[in-house]
Design a protein around this motif. Sequence first.
Motif, PDB file in Angstrom:
ATOM      1  N   VAL A  63       0.929  -1.195   0.057  1.00  0.00           N
ATOM      2  CA  VAL A  63       0.025   0.085   0.039  1.00  0.00           C
ATOM      3  C   VAL A  63       1.013   1.311   0.011  1.00  0.00           C
ATOM      4  CG1 VAL A  63      -0.192   0.143   2.443  1.00  0.00           C
ATOM      5  CG2 VAL A  63      -2.057   1.107   1.161  1.00  0.00           C
ATOM      6  N   SER A  64       0.394   2.256  -0.783  1.00  0.00           N
ATOM      7  CA  SER A  64       1.161   3.489  -0.698  1.00  0.00           C
ATOM      8  C   SER A  64       0.401   4.469  -0.431  1.00  0.00           C
ATOM      9  CB  SER A  64       1.756   3.653  -2.205  1.00  0.00           C
ATOM     10  OG  SER A  64       2.631   4.848  -2.174  1.00  0.00           O
ATOM     11  N   ILE A  65       0.580   5.497   0.596  1.00  0.00           N
ATOM     12  CA  ILE A  65      -0.056   6.505   1.023  1.00  0.00           C
ATOM     13  C   ILE A  65       0.846   7.733   0.999  1.00  0.00           C
ATOM     14  CG2 ILE A  65      -1.329   7.364   2.735  1.00  0.00           C
ATOM     15  CD1 ILE A  65      -1.627   4.807   3.981  1.00  0.00           C
ATOM     16  N   GLY A  66       0.672   8.751   0.008  1.00  0.00           N
ATOM     17  CA  GLY A  66       1.436   9.767  -0.140  1.00  0.00           C
ATOM     18  C   GLY A  66       2.967   9.500  -0.380  1.00  0.00           C
ATOM     19  N   ASP A  67       3.909   9.901   0.176  1.00  0.00           N
ATOM     20  CA  ASP A  67       5.086   9.290   0.053  1.00  0.00           C
ATOM     21  C   ASP A  67       5.627   8.292   0.931  1.00  0.00           C
ATOM     22  OD1 ASP A  67       5.462  10.568   2.352  1.00  0.00           O
ATOM     23  OD2 ASP A  67       7.017  12.052   1.806  1.00  0.00           O
ATOM     24  N   ILE A  68       4.647   7.633   1.835  1.00  0.00           N
ATOM     25  CA  ILE A  68       4.903   6.492   2.525  1.00  0.00           C
ATOM     26  C   ILE A  68       4.495   5.098   1.647  1.00  0.00           C
ATOM     27  CG2 ILE A  68       4.216   5.216   4.740  1.00  0.00           C
ATOM     28  CD1 ILE A  68       3.410   8.025   5.651  1.00  0.00           C
ATOM     29  N   THR A  69       5.241   4.264   1.739  1.00  0.00           N
ATOM     30  CA  THR A  69       5.054   3.049   1.014  1.00  0.00           C
ATOM     31  C   THR A  69       5.301   1.836   2.050  1.00  0.00           C
ATOM     32  OG1 THR A  69       5.987   3.819  -0.995  1.00  0.00           O
ATOM     33  CG2 THR A  69       6.010   1.549  -0.833  1.00  0.00           C
ATOM     34  N   VAL A  70       4.336   0.896   2.147  1.00  0.00           N
ATOM     35  CA  VAL A  70       4.500  -0.312   2.909  1.00  0.00           C
ATOM     36  C   VAL A  70       4.506  -1.452   2.153  1.00  0.00           C
ATOM     37  CG1 VAL A  70       3.100  -1.633   4.724  1.00  0.00           C
ATOM     38  CG2 VAL A  70       2.806   0.790   4.342  1.00  0.00           C
ATOM     39  N   VAL A  71       5.881  -2.077   2.484  1.00  0.00           N
ATOM     40  CA  VAL A  71       6.300  -3.418   1.996  1.00  0.00           C
ATOM     41  C   VAL A  71       6.108  -4.475   2.926  1.00  0.00           C
ATOM     42  CG1 VAL A  71       7.803  -2.534   0.232  1.00  0.00           C
ATOM     43  CG2 VAL A  71       8.777  -2.822   2.491  1.00  0.00           C
ATOM     44  N   GLN A 101      -6.843   2.533   3.235  1.00  0.00           N
ATOM     45  CA  GLN A 101      -5.453   2.530   2.956  1.00  0.00           C
ATOM     46  C   GLN A 101      -4.871   2.340   4.415  1.00  0.00           C
ATOM     47  OE1 GLN A 101      -4.404   5.452   0.367  1.00  0.00           O
ATOM     48  NE2 GLN A 101      -4.367   4.244  -1.356  1.00  0.00           N
ATOM     49  N   LEU A 102      -5.138   3.246   5.439  1.00  0.00           N
ATOM     50  CA  LEU A 102      -4.688   3.241   6.748  1.00  0.00           C
ATOM     51  C   LEU A 102      -4.974   2.139   7.508  1.00  0.00           C
ATOM     52  CD1 LEU A 102      -3.087   5.660   7.748  1.00  0.00           C
ATOM     53  CD2 LEU A 102      -4.907   6.048   9.212  1.00  0.00           C
ATOM     54  N   ASN A 103      -6.336   1.556   7.275  1.00  0.00           N
ATOM     55  CA  ASN A 103      -6.637   0.406   8.228  1.00  0.00           C
ATOM     56  C   ASN A 103      -5.862  -0.687   7.683  1.00  0.00           C
ATOM     57  OD1 ASN A 103      -8.290   1.795   9.923  1.00  0.00           O
ATOM     58  ND2 ASN A 103     -10.096   1.622   8.249  1.00  0.00           N
ATOM     59  N   TYR A 104      -5.889  -0.954   6.417  1.00  0.00           N
ATOM     60  CA  TYR A 104      -4.821  -1.952   5.769  1.00  0.00           C
ATOM     61  C   TYR A 104      -3.406  -1.864   6.148  1.00  0.00           C
ATOM     62  CZ  TYR A 104      -2.586  -5.072   2.487  1.00  0.00           C
ATOM     63  OH  TYR A 104      -2.051  -6.207   1.776  1.00  0.00           O
ATOM     64  N   ALA A 105      -2.952  -0.772   6.589  1.00  0.00           N
ATOM     65  CA  ALA A 105      -1.584  -0.601   7.025  1.00  0.00           C
ATOM     66  C   ALA A 105      -1.771  -0.920   8.518  1.00  0.00           C
ATOM     67  CB  ALA A 105      -0.920   0.603   6.631  1.00  0.00           C
ATOM     68  N   ARG A 106      -2.649  -0.729   9.141  1.00  0.00           N
ATOM     69  CA  ARG A 106      -2.721  -0.936  10.712  1.00  0.00           C
ATOM     70  C   ARG A 106      -2.725  -2.663  10.822  1.00  0.00           C
ATOM     71  NH1 ARG A 106      -7.248   3.446  11.995  1.00  0.00           N
ATOM     72  NH2 ARG A 106      -5.810   5.191  12.720  1.00  0.00           N
ATOM     73  N   SER A 107      -3.647  -3.185   9.669  1.00  0.00           N
ATOM     74  CA  SER A 107      -3.769  -4.600   9.927  1.00  0.00           C
ATOM     75  C   SER A 107      -2.450  -5.275   9.630  1.00  0.00           C
ATOM     76  CB  SER A 107      -4.969  -4.999   9.088  1.00  0.00           C
ATOM     77  OG  SER A 107      -4.442  -5.068   7.651  1.00  0.00           O
ATOM     78  N   LEU A 108      -1.566  -4.726   8.870  1.00  0.00           N
ATOM     79  CA  LEU A 108      -0.218  -5.210   8.336  1.00  0.00           C
ATOM     80  C   LEU A 108       0.751  -5.241   9.590  1.00  0.00           C
ATOM     81  CD1 LEU A 108       0.115  -4.184   4.689  1.00  0.00           C
ATOM     82  CD2 LEU A 108      -0.185  -6.669   5.520  1.00  0.00           C
ATOM     83  N   SER A 109       0.610  -4.245  10.247  1.00  0.00           N
ATOM     84  CA  SER A 109       1.491  -3.869  11.435  1.00  0.00           C
ATOM     85  C   SER A 109       1.139  -4.742  12.501  1.00  0.00           C
ATOM     86  CB  SER A 109       1.480  -2.378  11.917  1.00  0.00           C
ATOM     87  OG  SER A 109       0.273  -1.937  12.186  1.00  0.00           O
ATOM     88  N   ALA A 110      -0.101  -5.311  12.651  1.00  0.00           N
ATOM     89  CA  ALA A 110      -0.483  -6.144  13.808  1.00  0.00           C
ATOM     90  C   ALA A 110       0.080  -7.458  13.663  1.00  0.00           C
ATOM     91  CB  ALA A 110      -1.930  -5.990  13.988  1.00  0.00           C
TER      92      ALA A 110
END
Length: 173
Positions: free
Chosen positions: A63-71, A163-172
């Motif tokens: 997921v990519s939010i602005g200039d933040i990319t989650v791998v 997108q933020l909730n998806y990133a939160r689920s990945l971080s958990a």
Amino acid sequence: MSDMQPYGPDGDYQWGPQHPPGAPGYGYPNGAPAYGYPNPGPAYGYPQQAGLPVPAGGGAPLVSIGDITVVQDGIITPAGTLPLRGSVWNATDMSRTEERIPPVAIVLAIVFFLFCLLGLFFLLMKEKKTVGFIQVTVTSGGRHHATMVQATGPGTFHQVMGQLNYARSLSAM
């Protein structure tokens, strides 16, 4: 100025002031480089903290939010890579939707008011425009990064929150 020679001892051209080997450059102790980028570390922009794993930052973007990319194993920002596990995500909606009468409706109301007295109905035309930004922040491993996402419509905040909730689920995980 006559003591500065542009050619080094081996005859090659050298730019900048000449320092003897081992001498500090520009006031830096211990022979640090005189200019240029700092020595490459594990994450440029953030000092390495003891006991924290440094993610490799490789893989396909999830997921990519602005200039933040989650791998898969980290969060890539312009200032370096943050660990994904245990990251805290926040979003703030700083956008607003404005509603106004467009100039063409005012012109049509004036023109048709003179002809058939029905021109005032053109003043019922409304134009909605969303302006502003959505601020997304991530904190992980004692480091913090914030970015701004431009709001293009009333549903932009809901899209960013998805997108933020998806990133939160990945971080958990």
